[in-house]
Design an enzyme around this catalytic site. Structure first.
Site, PDB file in Angstrom:
ATOM      1  N   CYS A 156      18.620  94.835  40.860  1.00 13.10           N
ATOM      2  CA  CYS A 156      17.520  94.954  41.826  1.00 13.10           C
ATOM      3  C   CYS A 156      16.765  93.637  42.053  1.00 13.10           C
ATOM      4  O   CYS A 156      16.202  93.422  43.134  1.00 13.10           O
ATOM      5  CB  CYS A 156      16.563  96.054  41.374  1.00 13.10           C
ATOM      6  SG  CYS A 156      16.268  96.116  39.602  1.00 13.10           S
ATOM      7  N   HIS A 249       9.975  93.786  43.022  1.00 13.53           N
ATOM      8  CA  HIS A 249      10.279  92.605  42.209  1.00 13.53           C
ATOM      9  C   HIS A 249      10.008  91.338  43.022  1.00 13.53           C
ATOM     10  O   HIS A 249      10.503  91.184  44.147  1.00 13.53           O
ATOM     11  CB  HIS A 249      11.759  92.602  41.804  1.00 13.53           C
ATOM     12  CG  HIS A 249      12.135  93.670  40.821  1.00 13.53           C
ATOM     13  ND1 HIS A 249      11.221  94.430  40.126  1.00 13.53           N
ATOM     14  CD2 HIS A 249      13.357  94.091  40.390  1.00 13.53           C
ATOM     15  CE1 HIS A 249      11.859  95.269  39.325  1.00 13.53           C
ATOM     16  NE2 HIS A 249      13.152  95.093  39.467  1.00 13.53           N
TER      17      HIS A 249
END
Ligand code: NAP
Length: 358
Positions: A156, A249
Protein backbone atom coordinates in the site's frame (compact mmCIF):
# COMPACT_ATOMS: atom_id res chain seq x y z
CA UNK A 1 -17.53 4.57 -23.90
CA UNK A 2 -19.54 4.59 -20.68
CA UNK A 3 -17.67 3.30 -17.63
CA UNK A 4 -20.84 1.99 -16.05
CA UNK A 5 -21.91 0.06 -19.13
CA UNK A 6 -22.45 -3.56 -18.08
CA UNK A 7 -20.22 -5.68 -20.24
CA UNK A 8 -22.28 -8.75 -19.28
CA UNK A 9 -26.00 -9.11 -18.92
CA UNK A 10 -25.59 -10.67 -15.47
CA UNK A 11 -23.31 -9.63 -12.66
CA UNK A 12 -20.26 -11.79 -12.00
CA UNK A 13 -20.42 -13.65 -8.65
CA UNK A 14 -17.41 -12.93 -6.44
CA UNK A 15 -16.09 -14.06 -3.06
CA UNK A 16 -13.99 -12.28 -0.44
CA UNK A 17 -11.35 -14.21 1.52
CA UNK A 18 -10.76 -12.35 4.79
CA UNK A 19 -14.10 -10.52 4.48
CA UNK A 20 -14.19 -9.55 8.17
CA UNK A 21 -10.82 -7.74 8.25
CA UNK A 22 -9.80 -4.13 7.59
CA UNK A 23 -9.33 -4.67 3.85
CA UNK A 24 -12.14 -7.23 3.64
CA UNK A 25 -14.61 -4.65 4.96
CA UNK A 26 -13.47 -2.22 2.27
CA UNK A 27 -14.17 -4.93 -0.32
CA UNK A 28 -17.67 -5.39 1.10
CA UNK A 29 -18.29 -1.63 1.04
CA UNK A 30 -16.97 -1.17 -2.52
CA UNK A 31 -18.52 -4.26 -4.11
CA UNK A 32 -22.00 -3.43 -2.84
CA UNK A 33 -23.59 -1.82 -5.90
CA UNK A 34 -20.60 -2.51 -8.18
CA UNK A 35 -21.80 -2.47 -11.80
CA UNK A 36 -20.06 -5.75 -12.79
CA UNK A 37 -19.63 -7.76 -9.57
CA UNK A 38 -21.92 -9.21 -6.90
CA UNK A 39 -20.82 -10.56 -3.49
CA UNK A 40 -21.89 -14.19 -3.19
CA UNK A 41 -19.39 -15.68 -0.71
CA UNK A 42 -17.85 -14.25 2.46
CA UNK A 43 -14.93 -16.20 3.90
CA UNK A 44 -12.91 -15.68 7.11
CA UNK A 45 -11.06 -17.77 9.70
CA UNK A 46 -12.45 -20.82 11.50
CA UNK A 47 -13.26 -18.49 14.39
CA UNK A 48 -15.91 -16.77 12.27
CA UNK A 49 -17.31 -19.69 10.30
CA UNK A 50 -21.03 -20.31 10.52
CA UNK A 51 -21.73 -16.87 12.00
CA UNK A 52 -23.66 -14.17 10.14
CA UNK A 53 -21.40 -11.48 8.68
CA UNK A 54 -22.53 -8.86 11.18
CA UNK A 55 -21.87 -11.16 14.14
CA UNK A 56 -18.46 -12.26 12.89
CA UNK A 57 -17.16 -8.83 12.01
CA UNK A 58 -16.31 -5.78 14.08
CA UNK A 59 -17.45 -3.28 11.44
CA UNK A 60 -15.02 -0.34 11.29
CA UNK A 61 -16.18 1.58 8.22
CA UNK A 62 -17.84 4.99 8.60
CA UNK A 63 -21.26 3.94 7.21
CA UNK A 64 -23.32 0.85 8.14
CA UNK A 65 -22.55 -2.48 6.43
CA UNK A 66 -24.71 -3.09 3.34
CA UNK A 67 -28.05 -4.87 3.98
CA UNK A 68 -27.16 -7.39 1.28
CA UNK A 69 -24.35 -8.91 3.40
CA UNK A 70 -25.30 -8.57 7.05
CA UNK A 71 -27.11 -11.92 7.16
CA UNK A 72 -24.81 -13.80 4.79
CA UNK A 73 -23.02 -16.67 6.57
CA UNK A 74 -19.22 -16.86 6.79
CA UNK A 75 -18.27 -19.95 4.79
CA UNK A 76 -15.14 -22.13 4.94
CA UNK A 77 -12.03 -21.23 2.93
CA UNK A 78 -12.31 -24.03 0.34
CA UNK A 79 -12.09 -23.75 -3.46
CA UNK A 80 -15.70 -24.82 -3.92
CA UNK A 81 -17.37 -21.40 -3.74
CA UNK A 82 -20.16 -20.59 -6.27
CA UNK A 83 -18.16 -17.64 -7.65
CA UNK A 84 -15.77 -16.87 -10.52
CA UNK A 85 -13.53 -14.23 -8.94
CA UNK A 86 -11.99 -14.34 -5.47
CA UNK A 87 -10.63 -11.23 -3.73
CA UNK A 88 -8.02 -12.21 -1.18
CA UNK A 89 -7.40 -10.15 1.97
CA UNK A 90 -6.01 -12.78 4.33
CA UNK A 91 -2.64 -12.77 6.15
CA UNK A 92 0.23 -13.60 3.83
CA UNK A 93 0.97 -17.01 5.35
CA UNK A 94 -2.63 -18.12 4.66
CA UNK A 95 -2.59 -16.58 1.17
CA UNK A 96 0.57 -18.51 0.27
CA UNK A 97 -1.27 -21.75 0.90
CA UNK A 98 -4.82 -21.10 -0.31
CA UNK A 99 -4.48 -18.76 -3.32
CA UNK A 100 -2.80 -21.43 -5.52
CA UNK A 101 -5.57 -23.88 -4.55
CA UNK A 102 -8.19 -21.42 -5.81
CA UNK A 103 -6.22 -20.66 -9.00
CA UNK A 104 -5.81 -24.39 -9.70
CA UNK A 105 -9.57 -24.85 -9.28
CA UNK A 106 -10.27 -22.23 -11.98
CA UNK A 107 -10.87 -19.06 -9.94
CA UNK A 108 -9.44 -15.66 -10.86
CA UNK A 109 -7.65 -14.66 -7.66
CA UNK A 110 -7.04 -10.93 -7.12
CA UNK A 111 -4.84 -10.74 -4.06
CA UNK A 112 -3.86 -8.00 -1.65
CA UNK A 113 -1.49 -10.23 0.28
CA UNK A 114 2.26 -10.08 -0.26
CA UNK A 115 2.66 -13.88 -0.55
CA UNK A 116 2.93 -14.08 -4.37
CA UNK A 117 3.89 -10.51 -5.30
CA UNK A 118 7.51 -11.41 -6.00
CA UNK A 119 6.85 -14.59 -7.94
CA UNK A 120 8.13 -14.06 -11.48
CA UNK A 121 5.04 -15.22 -13.36
CA UNK A 122 2.52 -13.50 -11.06
CA UNK A 123 1.61 -10.00 -12.29
CA UNK A 124 1.97 -7.18 -9.75
CA UNK A 125 -0.58 -4.84 -11.24
CA UNK A 126 -1.58 -1.21 -11.26
CA UNK A 127 -3.60 -0.95 -14.50
CA UNK A 128 -2.78 2.72 -15.10
CA UNK A 129 0.97 2.06 -15.18
CA UNK A 130 1.53 -1.57 -16.20
CA UNK A 131 -1.67 -3.10 -17.62
CA UNK A 132 0.46 -5.05 -20.13
CA UNK A 133 1.93 -7.12 -17.25
CA UNK A 134 -1.28 -9.25 -17.34
CA UNK A 135 0.34 -11.09 -20.25
CA UNK A 136 2.52 -12.89 -17.66
CA UNK A 137 -0.60 -14.95 -16.97
CA UNK A 138 0.07 -17.04 -20.11
CA UNK A 139 3.41 -18.16 -18.63
CA UNK A 140 1.79 -18.70 -15.22
CA UNK A 141 -0.90 -20.97 -16.64
CA UNK A 142 1.48 -22.93 -18.86
CA UNK A 143 3.95 -23.50 -16.06
CA UNK A 144 1.45 -24.46 -13.40
CA UNK A 145 -1.37 -25.97 -15.43
CA UNK A 146 -3.93 -23.68 -13.76
CA UNK A 147 -7.25 -22.89 -15.42
CA UNK A 148 -7.56 -19.95 -13.01
CA UNK A 149 -4.88 -17.39 -12.17
CA UNK A 150 -3.38 -15.13 -9.52
CA UNK A 151 -2.72 -11.42 -9.89
CA UNK A 152 -1.53 -9.25 -7.01
CA UNK A 153 -1.81 -5.64 -5.87
CA UNK A 154 1.33 -3.94 -4.56
CA UNK A 155 2.22 -2.90 -1.04
CA UNK A 156 0.00 0.00 0.00
CA UNK A 157 2.87 2.47 0.55
CA UNK A 158 4.72 1.76 -2.72
CA UNK A 159 1.52 2.04 -4.80
CA UNK A 160 1.44 5.85 -4.79
CA UNK A 161 5.20 6.10 -5.26
CA UNK A 162 5.03 3.85 -8.34
CA UNK A 163 2.16 5.76 -9.94
CA UNK A 164 3.92 9.09 -9.36
CA UNK A 165 7.30 7.86 -10.63
CA UNK A 166 6.06 6.01 -13.73
CA UNK A 167 5.49 9.14 -15.91
CA UNK A 168 8.81 10.60 -14.70
CA UNK A 169 10.61 7.33 -15.44
CA UNK A 170 9.22 7.28 -19.00
CA UNK A 171 10.48 10.79 -19.73
CA UNK A 172 13.63 11.13 -17.65
CA UNK A 173 14.85 7.57 -16.86
CA UNK A 174 14.53 6.80 -13.13
CA UNK A 175 17.72 5.51 -11.48
CA UNK A 176 17.54 6.05 -7.70
CA UNK A 177 14.91 6.61 -5.03
CA UNK A 178 15.43 7.70 -1.43
CA UNK A 179 12.12 7.46 0.44
CA UNK A 180 10.70 7.88 3.93
CA UNK A 181 7.18 6.54 4.50
CA UNK A 182 4.75 7.72 7.18
CA UNK A 183 2.21 4.92 7.24
CA UNK A 184 -1.26 4.94 8.77
CA UNK A 185 -2.38 2.65 11.58
CA UNK A 186 -5.02 0.90 9.43
CA UNK A 187 -2.15 -0.46 7.33
CA UNK A 188 -1.46 -2.90 10.17
CA UNK A 189 -4.97 -4.42 10.05
CA UNK A 190 -7.30 -4.67 13.05
CA UNK A 191 -6.62 -4.21 15.99
CA UNK A 192 -3.17 -3.36 14.64
CA UNK A 193 -0.75 -1.32 16.74
CA UNK A 194 -1.69 -0.87 20.41
CA UNK A 195 -2.90 2.68 21.19
CA UNK A 196 -0.36 2.88 24.04
CA UNK A 197 2.38 2.39 21.45
CA UNK A 198 1.22 4.71 18.68
CA UNK A 199 -0.49 7.70 20.34
CA UNK A 200 1.89 10.64 20.78
CA UNK A 201 4.51 8.59 18.97
CA UNK A 202 6.15 7.39 15.76
CA UNK A 203 7.42 3.82 15.38
CA UNK A 204 10.43 3.77 13.02
CA UNK A 205 10.08 0.11 12.04
CA UNK A 206 7.50 -1.92 10.09
CA UNK A 207 8.64 -5.54 9.75
CA UNK A 208 9.49 -6.55 6.16
CA UNK A 209 8.26 -3.28 4.66
CA UNK A 210 11.50 -1.65 3.48
CA UNK A 211 12.60 -4.78 1.59
CA UNK A 212 9.25 -4.87 -0.23
CA UNK A 213 9.65 -1.31 -1.51
CA UNK A 214 12.73 -1.99 -3.67
CA UNK A 215 11.54 -5.36 -5.01
CA UNK A 216 8.03 -4.16 -5.80
CA UNK A 217 9.05 -0.86 -7.40
CA UNK A 218 11.47 -2.71 -9.67
CA UNK A 219 8.73 -5.13 -10.68
CA UNK A 220 6.00 -2.50 -11.11
CA UNK A 221 8.18 -0.36 -13.38
CA UNK A 222 9.65 -3.39 -15.18
CA UNK A 223 9.12 -4.41 -18.81
CA UNK A 224 7.59 -7.59 -20.21
CA UNK A 225 9.75 -8.97 -23.04
CA UNK A 226 9.07 -12.29 -24.76
CA UNK A 227 6.59 -13.22 -22.05
CA UNK A 228 9.01 -12.58 -19.17
CA UNK A 229 9.33 -9.67 -16.79
CA UNK A 230 12.57 -7.68 -16.74
CA UNK A 231 12.61 -5.68 -13.47
CA UNK A 232 13.52 -1.99 -13.74
CA UNK A 233 17.18 -1.27 -13.02
CA UNK A 234 16.91 1.07 -10.04
CA UNK A 235 18.05 1.39 -6.44
CA UNK A 236 15.74 2.18 -3.54
CA UNK A 237 16.81 3.35 -0.09
CA UNK A 238 13.77 3.32 2.20
CA UNK A 239 12.79 4.00 5.81
CA UNK A 240 9.31 2.89 6.87
CA UNK A 241 7.55 4.53 9.84
CA UNK A 242 4.17 3.92 11.51
CA UNK A 243 2.52 7.24 12.45
CA UNK A 244 -0.66 8.11 14.40
CA UNK A 245 -2.83 8.68 11.31
CA UNK A 246 -5.90 6.47 10.80
CA UNK A 247 -5.88 6.10 6.99
CA UNK A 248 -3.55 7.33 4.25
CA UNK A 249 0.14 6.65 3.72
CA UNK A 250 2.39 9.66 3.11
CA UNK A 251 5.79 9.23 1.45
CA UNK A 252 8.48 11.90 1.15
CA UNK A 253 11.00 11.00 -1.51
CA UNK A 254 13.93 12.13 -3.60
CA UNK A 255 14.50 10.66 -7.04
CA UNK A 256 17.57 10.59 -9.31
CA UNK A 257 17.23 10.34 -13.12
CA UNK A 258 19.38 9.90 -16.24
CA UNK A 259 18.27 13.42 -17.26
CA UNK A 260 17.31 15.65 -14.30
CA UNK A 261 13.87 17.26 -14.70
CA UNK A 262 13.13 20.72 -13.36
CA UNK A 263 10.14 20.87 -10.99
CA UNK A 264 8.15 22.58 -13.79
CA UNK A 265 8.99 19.79 -16.24
CA UNK A 266 8.04 17.17 -13.65
CA UNK A 267 4.74 18.97 -13.01
CA UNK A 268 3.96 19.03 -16.75
CA UNK A 269 4.78 15.33 -17.19
CA UNK A 270 2.71 14.25 -14.19
CA UNK A 271 -0.37 16.24 -15.18
CA UNK A 272 -0.29 15.16 -18.84
CA UNK A 273 0.28 11.42 -18.20
CA UNK A 274 -2.12 9.19 -20.14
CA UNK A 275 -2.93 5.76 -18.66
CA UNK A 276 -3.46 2.91 -21.15
CA UNK A 277 -6.70 3.26 -23.14
CA UNK A 278 -8.31 0.21 -21.57
CA UNK A 279 -8.55 2.07 -18.23
CA UNK A 280 -11.27 4.28 -19.74
CA UNK A 281 -13.80 1.42 -19.57
CA UNK A 282 -12.91 0.16 -16.07
CA UNK A 283 -15.60 1.36 -13.64
CA UNK A 284 -13.18 1.93 -10.73
CA UNK A 285 -10.52 3.80 -12.69
CA UNK A 286 -10.46 7.53 -11.93
CA UNK A 287 -10.30 9.95 -14.87
CA UNK A 288 -6.66 10.62 -13.98
CA UNK A 289 -4.71 8.59 -11.40
CA UNK A 290 -2.69 11.58 -10.12
CA UNK A 291 -3.66 14.92 -8.62
CA UNK A 292 -0.72 17.31 -8.56
CA UNK A 293 -1.05 19.86 -5.76
CA UNK A 294 0.77 23.17 -5.82
CA UNK A 295 -0.04 24.44 -2.29
CA UNK A 296 3.09 24.60 -0.11
CA UNK A 297 1.59 22.35 2.59
CA UNK A 298 -0.12 19.63 0.53
CA UNK A 299 -0.67 16.72 0.14
CA UNK A 300 -1.83 15.76 3.63
CA UNK A 301 -3.39 12.41 4.57
CA UNK A 302 -6.51 13.74 6.28
CA UNK A 303 -7.32 16.22 3.53
CA UNK A 304 -6.21 14.33 0.42
CA UNK A 305 -6.61 10.57 0.99
CA UNK A 306 -10.27 10.53 -0.14
CA UNK A 307 -9.70 12.30 -3.47
CA UNK A 308 -11.91 10.58 -6.09
CA UNK A 309 -13.17 8.03 -3.54
CA UNK A 310 -9.62 7.26 -2.45
CA UNK A 311 -8.50 6.21 -5.95
CA UNK A 312 -6.36 9.22 -6.83
CA UNK A 313 -2.79 9.58 -5.62
CA UNK A 314 -2.02 13.11 -4.50
CA UNK A 315 1.47 14.42 -5.33
CA UNK A 316 2.98 17.70 -4.23
CA UNK A 317 6.00 19.59 -2.94
CA UNK A 318 7.79 19.19 -6.28
CA UNK A 319 11.18 20.80 -5.85
CA UNK A 320 14.82 20.30 -6.71
CA UNK A 321 16.96 18.07 -4.51
CA UNK A 322 20.57 18.85 -3.58
CA UNK A 323 21.34 15.12 -3.16
CA UNK A 324 19.45 13.52 -6.08
CA UNK A 325 17.42 15.50 -8.66
CA UNK A 326 13.83 15.96 -7.53
CA UNK A 327 11.93 15.91 -4.25
CA UNK A 328 8.21 15.17 -3.92
CA UNK A 329 5.56 13.92 -1.49
CA UNK A 330 2.76 11.42 -2.19
CA UNK A 331 -0.41 10.54 -0.26
CA UNK A 332 -2.26 7.30 -1.01
CA UNK A 333 -5.35 5.87 0.68
CA UNK A 334 -3.90 2.57 1.92
CA UNK A 335 -7.07 0.49 2.28
CA UNK A 336 -8.68 1.86 -0.92
CA UNK A 337 -6.21 2.53 -3.79
CA UNK A 338 -3.50 0.71 -1.82
CA UNK A 339 -5.65 -2.38 -1.20
CA UNK A 340 -9.34 -3.15 -1.93
CA UNK A 341 -10.07 -0.61 -4.71
CA UNK A 342 -6.76 -1.47 -6.37
CA UNK A 343 -7.62 -5.20 -6.40
CA UNK A 344 -11.11 -4.49 -7.76
CA UNK A 345 -9.56 -2.41 -10.54
CA UNK A 346 -7.29 -5.38 -11.34
CA UNK A 347 -10.33 -7.67 -11.53
CA UNK A 348 -12.05 -5.22 -13.87
CA UNK A 349 -8.96 -5.27 -16.09
CA UNK A 350 -9.00 -9.09 -16.19
CA UNK A 351 -12.69 -9.13 -17.12
CA UNK A 352 -12.23 -6.41 -19.78
CA UNK A 353 -9.38 -8.42 -21.29
CA UNK A 354 -11.44 -11.62 -21.46
CA UNK A 355 -9.67 -13.70 -18.77
CA UNK A 356 -13.00 -14.81 -17.33
CA UNK A 357 -13.83 -16.59 -20.56
CA UNK A 358 -10.44 -18.16 -21.32
P1 NAP B 1 -6.89 -7.93 9.24
O1 NAP B 1 -7.70 -6.72 9.55
O2 NAP B 1 -6.08 -8.55 10.31
O3 NAP B 1 -7.89 -9.06 8.63
C1 NAP B 1 -7.47 -10.38 8.37
C2 NAP B 1 -8.60 -11.20 7.74
O4 NAP B 1 -8.10 -12.52 7.46
C3 NAP B 1 -9.83 -11.39 8.63
O5 NAP B 1 -10.99 -11.50 7.83
C4 NAP B 1 -9.56 -12.73 9.32
O6 NAP B 1 -10.74 -13.43 9.68
C5 NAP B 1 -8.88 -13.48 8.19
N1 NAP B 1 -8.00 -14.53 8.72
C6 NAP B 1 -7.06 -14.42 9.69
N2 NAP B 1 -6.47 -15.61 9.92
C7 NAP B 1 -7.06 -16.49 9.10
C8 NAP B 1 -6.92 -17.88 8.87
N3 NAP B 1 -6.04 -18.63 9.57
N4 NAP B 1 -7.69 -18.48 7.93
C9 NAP B 1 -8.58 -17.76 7.24
N5 NAP B 1 -8.79 -16.42 7.41
C10 NAP B 1 -8.03 -15.80 8.31
O7 NAP B 1 -5.85 -7.66 8.04
P2 NAP B 1 -5.94 -6.58 6.84
O8 NAP B 1 -5.28 -5.32 7.21
O9 NAP B 1 -7.34 -6.56 6.33
O10 NAP B 1 -4.96 -7.27 5.78
C11 NAP B 1 -5.35 -8.39 4.99
C12 NAP B 1 -4.27 -8.65 3.94
O11 NAP B 1 -4.16 -7.50 3.07
C13 NAP B 1 -2.87 -8.88 4.53
O12 NAP B 1 -2.20 -9.84 3.75
C14 NAP B 1 -2.23 -7.50 4.41
O13 NAP B 1 -0.83 -7.56 4.35
C15 NAP B 1 -2.82 -7.01 3.08
N6 NAP B 1 -2.87 -5.55 2.93
C16 NAP B 1 -3.37 -4.74 3.91
C17 NAP B 1 -3.43 -3.36 3.70
C18 NAP B 1 -3.95 -2.39 4.73
O14 NAP B 1 -3.84 -1.16 4.51
N7 NAP B 1 -4.49 -2.87 5.85
C19 NAP B 1 -3.00 -2.83 2.48
C20 NAP B 1 -2.53 -3.68 1.48
C21 NAP B 1 -2.47 -5.04 1.72
P3 NAP B 1 -11.30 -13.45 11.21
O15 NAP B 1 -12.04 -12.14 11.39
O16 NAP B 1 -12.23 -14.62 11.20
O17 NAP B 1 -10.13 -13.59 12.10
Amino acid sequence: MSKTRTIRTQKIPVGILGATGTVGQRFVQLLDGHPWFEIVALVASERSQGQRYLEACRWLMPSDPPDSVINQPIVPMRPDLPVQIVFSAVPSAIAREVEPQFAAAGYLVCSNASAHRHVEDVPLLIPEINAEHVTLIEQQRQKRGWSGLIVTSPNCAITGVAVALKPLDEDFGLQKVFMVSMQAISGAGYPGVASMDILDNIIPYIPGEEEKFQQELQKLLGTVRNGRLEPADLIVSASANRVPVLDGHTVSLSAGFERAPTPAQAHAVLTSYHPPEICAILPSAPDHPLRVRTELDRPQPRRDRDTADGMVISVGRLRTCPLLDLRLTTVTHNTLRGAASGAILNAELLVAQGYLDS
